[in-house]
Design an enzyme around this catalytic site. Structure first.
Site, PDB file in Angstrom:
ATOM      1  N   ASP A  92       0.828  -1.206   0.000  1.00 39.15           N
ATOM      2  CA  ASP A  92       0.000   0.000   0.000  1.00 39.15           C
ATOM      3  C   ASP A  92       0.865   1.259   0.000  1.00 39.15           C
ATOM      4  O   ASP A  92       1.484   1.593   1.011  1.00 39.15           O
ATOM      5  CB  ASP A  92      -0.910  -0.009   1.232  1.00 39.15           C
ATOM      6  CG  ASP A  92      -1.820   1.201   1.308  1.00 39.15           C
ATOM      7  OD1 ASP A  92      -2.033   1.843   0.255  1.00 39.15           O
ATOM      8  OD2 ASP A  92      -2.318   1.496   2.402  1.00 39.15           O
ATOM      9  N   ASP A 106      -1.944   5.607  -5.531  1.00 41.78           N
ATOM     10  CA  ASP A 106      -2.159   4.704  -4.395  1.00 41.78           C
ATOM     11  C   ASP A 106      -2.383   3.269  -4.853  1.00 41.78           C
ATOM     12  O   ASP A 106      -3.423   2.939  -5.410  1.00 41.78           O
ATOM     13  CB  ASP A 106      -3.372   5.189  -3.600  1.00 41.78           C
ATOM     14  CG  ASP A 106      -3.629   4.363  -2.349  1.00 41.78           C
ATOM     15  OD1 ASP A 106      -2.743   3.573  -1.965  1.00 41.78           O
ATOM     16  OD2 ASP A 106      -4.715   4.503  -1.764  1.00 41.78           O
TER      17      ASP A 106
END
Length: 520
Positions: free
Chosen positions: A125, A332
């Protein structure tokens, strides 16, 4: 992939059993093919499964050679890559990541920590900073589930690792990122953390520990090293972490002090940069210290009050038109699909719809608002080129802007959706807009770099089959896994398939494979 050590080979595990690492002087070894009986016997004698052994693929079969070629291409990609002056590191189990549809549609990697070492399947992440594992659990995801296939996950126990040390409140290592809440009752107490994520009511809390992370050094991954890192002992998880998103841990790759790339750079192991490759087939790569190549495109990273991987976009070019809005967006890997502010979202979807010939579908059951139906007998798809114009003028190509709708009976594509979601005052370039590219997060130069890449070799990929306004091959002539990447499985990992969520009937004509919208 397997990495050479002083042992004849390193066996990669996908169960709770950890592989054994050894160090020693160079000595003579006999070489055996990784699919040979000798290798199988050695693994069985150690209680370990063989790596990538094609048990269901007879020698000489198509599947057998597919596995061999795929593995060899991956090795060539590493050796052909343009490396930075400093070393490149990967996880000890290899640099491969895999997108798993039933586990949040995120990219996961096998990460090894502790003494004796334990392996975990951890979500990658770039939108957060903290690395945490399910640990000393009070409330964690189950260890087994139909969503995991045949995998059985493990829980990290600090008492079972001889190198594990709790971080005290008096330690400088208790200096957590601003996105993480820390609480202390005294300088000698444990450094307690809580981190909340964008998904509703999703969080992890526990205390910080220091333990060793196992990495493979260099282009060949031949040298295994151990480096102490700080991560979260996640005693309590909530929300998506108890369902299907990151059930076995999450590694924040952000810019703050507790992210793994930052810790590796501060130790001088790597340059302050890393790369992620997002393959259309669901397989990817992650390399710490990789600064990319001279021919990649770049744009500045925009860091304001909190360090995210934000980039400035001047416009979006869709076919022969462009949008008027300029905006900043977060890149992201922890968000499955691209999310844009409602005004920008409306500009893009309207412009896109004006340039496609298929009829728009109106059905609230569909996961996206802008979906389109194939006409009877349709065999080709022609889509407008989608590019993001970044600050500085570099074009960021969106190679896979759509997902396909698939017939429940024949599994043939019968339509598609523009894979965008609307939001209020937030812009996120999600995983789907990164597919087909190697993305370089260079924190030394403070730039984001990218290049078309297929994650297996050092040459640019040809891009999407619907790229450059070309006619796509007949949808009916392709398997769903080709058209809908989430259907992909990796060689030798039968327990990870199928990664598609169950289909639902929308009406008498349509059904669609729904994917959990991961967002951390």
């Amino acid at each position: 992939m397997a990495c050479l050590t002083s042992l004849p080979f390193l066996v990669l595990l996908f169960t709770t059993t950890a592989f054994t690492l050894a160090a020693g002087d160079t000595f003579r070894v006999d070489l055996h093919h990784r699919f040979s009986d000798k290798v199988r016997q050695w693994a069985e004698s150690k209680g370990l499964p063989s790596t990538w052994h094609p048990e269901k693929a007879p020698v000489g079969s198509v599947e057998y050679y597919k596995e061999l070629i795929r593995h060899d291409r991956a090795l060539l990609s590493q050796r052909g890559r343009s490396l930075a002056a400093t070393d490149v590191y990967t996880f000890a189990a290899g640099n491969e990541t895999v997108r798993v549809g039933t586990l949040g549609n995120l990219h996961y990697a096998v990460v090894t920590v502790g003494t004796p070492n334990q392996t975990f399947l951890v979500a990658m992440d770039t939108g957060s900073d903290l690395f945490w594992l399910p640990c000393n659990c009070k409330q964690c995801a189950p260890l087994t589930s139909p969503l995991y296939g045949n995998l059985e996950f493990s829980i990290f126990n600090t008492n079972e690792s001889s190198t594990s040390k709790a971080i005290s409140c008096g330690s400088s290592k208790c200096n957590v990122p601003t996105s993480v809440h820390a609480s202390c009752t005294g300088t000698s107490s444990d450094c307690i953390y809580t981190i909340n994520y964008a998904s509703v009511n999703t969080s992890s809390s526990g205390f910080l520990v220091e333990d060793v992370l196992y990495l493979a050094k260099g282009d060949t991954g031949a040298d295994i090293v151990q480096t102490p890192i700080v991560f979260g002992c996640g005693e309590v998880q909530t929300g998506s972490f108890l369902k299907s998103g990151a059930p076995n841990g999450l590694m924040g790759l952000g810019m703050d002090n507790l992210s793994v790339p930052t810790m590796l750079a501060k130790k001088g192991l790597t340059s302050d940069s890393f790369s992620m490759c997002f393959g259309a087939d669901g397989s990817g790569r992650l390399n710490f210290g990789d600064k990319g190549s001279l021919d990649q495109s770049e744009t500045p990273l925009i860091v304001d009050n909190y360090p995210f991987y934000n980039i400035s976009l001047e416009q979006m070019v869709i076919g022969n038109s462009s949008t008027k809005s300029s905006f900043t967006a977060l890149v992201d890997s922890g968000t499955s699909f691209t999310i844009l502010d409602k005004q920008i979202y409306k500009e893009i979807t309207t412009t896109f719809t004006e340039q496609v010939t298929e009829t728009q579908i109106s059905d609230a059951s569909l996961p996206f608002e802008y979906c389109y139906q194939f006409s009877a007998g349709q065999t080709k798809v022609v889509l407008p080129i989608v590019n993001l114009t970044t600050k500085g003028g570099s074009q960021f190509p969106v190679l896979h802007p759509i997902v396909y709708l698939v017939s429940e009976t024949s599994q043939a594509p019968i339509g598609y959706c523009l894979a965008l979601l609307p939001s209020t005052n937030i812009n996120i370039i999600g995983q789907n807009f990164l597919t087909g590219l190697r993305i370089v997060f260079d924190r030394e130069k403070m730039v984001l770099g990218w290049k078309k890449f297929d994650c297996y070799n050092s040459e640019t990929s040809t891009g999407s089959p619907i790229d450059k306004k070309a006619s796509a091959p007949s949808p009916g002539a392709q398997a769903p896994s080709t058209l809908f990447p989430e259907a992909t499985q990796l060689p030798g990992r039968k327990s990870w398939a199928p990664v598609l969520s169950p289909s639902i009937i929308l009406n008498t004509a349509f059904s669609v494979f729904l994917v959990f919208f991961g967002m951390f």
